[in-house]
Design a protein around this motif. Structure first.
Motif, mmCIF file in Angstrom:
data_model
loop_
_atom_site.group_PDB
_atom_site.id
_atom_site.type_symbol
_atom_site.label_atom_id
_atom_site.label_comp_id
_atom_site.label_asym_id
_atom_site.label_seq_id
_atom_site.Cartn_x
_atom_site.Cartn_y
_atom_site.Cartn_z
ATOM 1 N N GLY A 86 31.179 2.517 2.636
ATOM 2 C CA GLY A 86 31.762 1.201 2.825
ATOM 3 C C GLY A 86 30.810 0.148 3.332
ATOM 4 N N ALA A 87 29.543 0.500 3.542
ATOM 5 C CA ALA A 87 28.574 -0.487 4.016
ATOM 6 C C ALA A 87 28.258 -1.481 2.908
ATOM 7 N N PRO A 88 27.860 -2.701 3.255
ATOM 8 C CA PRO A 88 27.443 -3.662 2.228
ATOM 9 C C PRO A 88 26.307 -3.084 1.384
ATOM 10 N N VAL A 89 26.398 -3.265 0.079
ATOM 11 C CA VAL A 89 25.398 -2.707 -0.843
ATOM 12 C C VAL A 89 24.395 -3.800 -1.202
ATOM 13 N N LEU A 90 23.097 -3.489 -1.054
ATOM 14 C CA LEU A 90 22.068 -4.486 -1.338
ATOM 15 C C LEU A 90 21.659 -4.496 -2.798
ATOM 16 N N TRP A 91 21.580 -3.307 -3.411
ATOM 17 C CA TRP A 91 21.110 -3.200 -4.799
ATOM 18 C C TRP A 91 22.056 -2.311 -5.583
ATOM 19 N N ASP A 92 22.371 -2.717 -6.800
ATOM 20 C CA ASP A 92 23.263 -1.917 -7.638
ATOM 21 C C ASP A 92 22.687 -0.538 -7.921
#
Length: 770
Positions: free
Chosen positions: A152-158
């Protein structure tokens, strides 16, 4: 014959005359009249979509020549930055995407470039930067590696939905778990190696000049690796490397931070090409603290298993590195070395290490002096102290029982390396003697009587040094002087001096008649620069091979001139003589004649050699540091009283320069231990944006430092050197923290994380009930 300026002599640095008289040439010194100045407009958001960048008002400001954005960069079809330190078989599950040097649709950390202002002065560019209007749609941000790896953490890169950029896994997991389960005693500790800023004296800078006649790009840089930088700029901008010349003159420190390409390098080169002009960019200190690639930032847990006699039976390490918003050029190094060197100087039968690199909304991280090696030493040395305390054993005896002995060399560790040489026992014994370890209890009693707590700490350390291959060219000029074209790059180490010492000894050419050329990619066709304590190993080895070629050619030319066979010619102390006769020629005469049209074609023209040395494996510099500290329990203030450092760096080429390298490294290590830290708040903003907030060690913080060497030369390279540039840093942090915990142990404190600020020490005392 021992030469006054030969190998092993304490020769003062050639370079210092120009530095002490203000004649050094740094990038900012090149800002001639007519130069345009670049200022970077940076994101003030840690994570956001870029909806629009309005540069209309900025573009019309006085003195502005251009305002460039990510949209312009994409329109020009340019590329991104690459990580050069990911190795198949070592770095697994790599998840990375090309990171452009300027934001196009998204920003991922505070300080990321969003626009470039180019103007006739820095003041005009800064004024215009205030006029750029950026519309953001903010995203959730995460700055902690552990939090970034949670579901659930913010995703930086797809490409990395779990934010894991890569992992390093070494050793035998099953055997390690079995040994831990069967152990008589198990010690577990969790550690933090905090985020640091290198803070080189000369802040990052670059100057790009586009020749309007042919579009040739000349790029002046404050860098550690000019040839590598040339390739990175050419690749990003779609240029042939022949169109890019990188020049690095004097560079005011790097410490690994300047070892790779930066977004600003690409952007300034791009601006110069677009405008067909000369463009310079110079960071200020706050900008550097914000946008320089940082170091360390590791959280790690270590598990050390012992048998009933106190012998190590297994080591397990699990760690996460905060790699920042994207992978820097050197991002793969620290997790790799922290893993491969985790067993330190000790006999560890089985081990298992896992290190992950985690993306976060922070500035990227890059090797910083030591690059994983200090983290490895800190881990194993703190575990050794804790295990000794928990089992009621003496710290020194615990180490003596478990260290690899000289008779066991070469020793194969369970984590990749084979240590070829070293005498850890002799090094530790001398450190204990020099530090008067036996008298420590008396000194502690005197401190207690004065209301203070005194502690003594010890740390063995070992690192690997000397990476890859290198080239060095050596020319003997017609007048008998010599020119060295160095693929390494000195940015404070003193290469101009040491390489001249080598040539002077090997060829008998006067020390002052040897010139070292570096940092010009038009003159030096290949070079990996200076990182990882490699220059004397790889560069020195290559120079030795180049010198041998010069000698062989000189013998052939002298044989022709004296009408004998080459194998009958002997070279010694700058003279070529025919064995068993009085016929001889000085090298200077042979050099002069080598350029004359009197020699057969097969002997060529001139007297020169090129050496290419590749180190197979690594060298293993090692040592032992002993630190003493005194703590005021009422305020938590800790004062370092002394540090003793005994080192095995192999052959010592210049003891004066070696002392400088070791003492400088120790200063940076104690800076980490006691005060330094880059701090982000929960919203992704940097709180340590100046030296009012980021604590740097000052002269008054540096205690008396005693440095000695016990060399055991290595056969891995022609000079028998092991490297010394990072050794001081590797040993200092664990030694200082060992002393601090020893001082606080009577109050019940068993562990404290770095940096050991007065507030943190005071709180640890209170938490322990002191």
């Amino acid at each position: 014959m021992t030469l006054k300026f030969g190998i092993g002599q304490a020769v003062t640095r050639k370079e210092d005359a120009r530095f002490l008289t203000g004649q050094g040439r740094y990038v900012e010194d090149l800002a001639a009249p007519g130069t345009l100045h670049a200022v970077i407009v940076r994101s003030d958001r840690p994570h956001a979509d870029v909806l629009s960048v309005d540069v209309t008002e900025a573009a019309g400001a006085e003195g502005v020549r251009a305002v460039l954005t990510g949209a312009d960069y994409l329109a020009d079809g340019h590329g991104g930055l690459s990580c050069h330190t990911l190795f198949p078989g070592m770095h697994r599950d790599v998840a990375t995407e090309a990171a452009l040097p300027i934001a196009t649709d998204r920003v991922r950390f505070v300080g990321m470039p969003v626009a470039v202002i180019v103007a006739t002065s820095r003041a005009a560019a800064r004024d215009a930067a205030e006029l750029v209007q950026i519309d953001y749609d903010e995203r959730a941000a995460v700055t902690d590696a552990g939090a970034a790896a949670l579901d659930g953490a913010p995703v930086l890169w797809d490409a990395a939905p779990d934010n894991v950029a890569f992992r390093v896994e070494l050793g035998d997991a099953a055997a390690t778990e079995a040994a831990i389960a069967a152990a008589h005693h198990v010690t577990r500790l969790s550690f933090v190696n905090q985020r640091l800023s290198a803070n080189a004296m000369e802040m990052r800078a670059c100057r790009a000049v586009c020749d309007p006649r042919d579009g040739q790009l000349t790029f002046h840089a404050s860098t550690q690796a000019p040839n590598t930088l040339r390739g990175d700029i050419a690749d990003a901008l779609g240029l042939a490397q022949t169109r890019v010349r990188v020049l690095a003159e004097d560079v005011g420190g790097g410490f690994g931070m300047k070892g790779g390409v930066y977004p600003e390098d690409i952007l300034v080169a791009w601006a110069a090409l677009r405008l067909r002009a000369c463009v310079i960019w110079q960071a200020d200190r706050s900008e550097s603290l914000l946008s320089d690639y940082h170091g360390r930032d590791q959280r790690v847990e270590g598990v050390l298993a012992l048998d009933a006699e106190g012998r190590i039976t297994a080591l397990k390490v699990t760690g996460d590195y905060n790699t920042g918003a994207f992978l820097s050029a050197g991002a793969g190094v620290s997790p790799m070395f922290a893993s491969t060197l985790a067993t330190g100087c000790y006999r560890v039968p089985v081990a298992h290490v896992v290190s992950r690199a985690i993306y976060t909304n922070t500035s990227p991280t890059q090797p910083y002096r030591g690059a994983g090696r200090p983290e490895a030493a800190y881990l194993i040395e703190r575990l050794m102290d804790a295990a000794a305390r928990e089992t009621g054993r003496d710290r020194v005896e615990m180490r003596r029982l478990n260290m690899v002995t000289a008779g066991e060399m070469p020793y194969r560790t369970p984590l990749v390396y084979t240590i070829d040489s070293g005498d850890f026992g002799a090094v530790m014994a001398r450190a204990l003697e020099a530090a008067d370890w036996a008298g420590a209890e008396t000194r502690k009693a005197h401190a207690r009587a004065a209301g203070k707590l005194r502690g003594i700490g010890i740390a063995l350390h070992m690192e690997n040094a000397g990476l890859g291959n290198e080239t060095m060219e050596l020319r003997v000029e017609p007048d008998g002087t010599a020119t060295v074209l160095a693929g390494t790059f000195s940015h404070g180490q003193g290469h101009e001096t040491v390489f001249a010492q080598m040539v002077s000894e090997w060829l008998g050419i006067p020390f002052d008649a040897v010139r070292v050329v570096q940092g010009d990619t038009d003159a030096v066709r290949f070079g990996r620069g200076t990182v990882a304590s490699r220059s004397m190993i790889n560069g020195g080895g290559s120079l030795r091979l180049a010198t041998d070629q010069v000698i062989d050619k000189a013998r052939a030319i002298a044989a022709h001139l004296m009408e004998v066979r080459p194998e009958d010619v002997v070279f010694e102390a700058g003279r070529l003589s025919v064995a068993g006769t009085d016929k001889a020629m000085p090298l200077k005469q042979v050099a002069a004649l080598s350029y004359k049209p009197i020699l057969p074609p097969e002997l060529g023209i001139g007297l020169a050699g090129e050496g290419g040395f590749k180190l197979e494996g690594a060298t293993y510099p090692n040592g032992c540091q002993v630190a003493e500290v005194e703590v005021d329990p009422e305020t938590g203030e800790a004062r370092l009283l002394s540090i003793v450092s005994i080192d095995d760096v192999g052959t010592v080429l210049n003891p004066l320069l070696l002392d400088g390298q070791l003492v400088g490294g120790i200063a940076q290590g104690l800076g980490q231990a006691m005060m330094e830290q880059v701090v982000y708040d929960d919203e992704g903003q940097v709180l340590t944006g100046s030296f009012m907030d980021y604590a740097m060690p000052r002269a008054e913080d540096i205690p008396p430092i005693r440095v000695e060497t016990i060399p055991t030369p290595t056969a891995s390279n022609p000079l028998g050197v092991k490297g010394a540039g990072e050794a001081g840093t590797v040993g200092a942090t664990p030694a200082v923290m060992s002393a601090l915990v020893d001082a606080l142990a009577p109050l019940g404190v068993t562990h404290i994380d770095m940096p050991a600020t007065p507030r943190r020490v005071w709180q640890a005392i209170r938490d322990a009930g002191g």
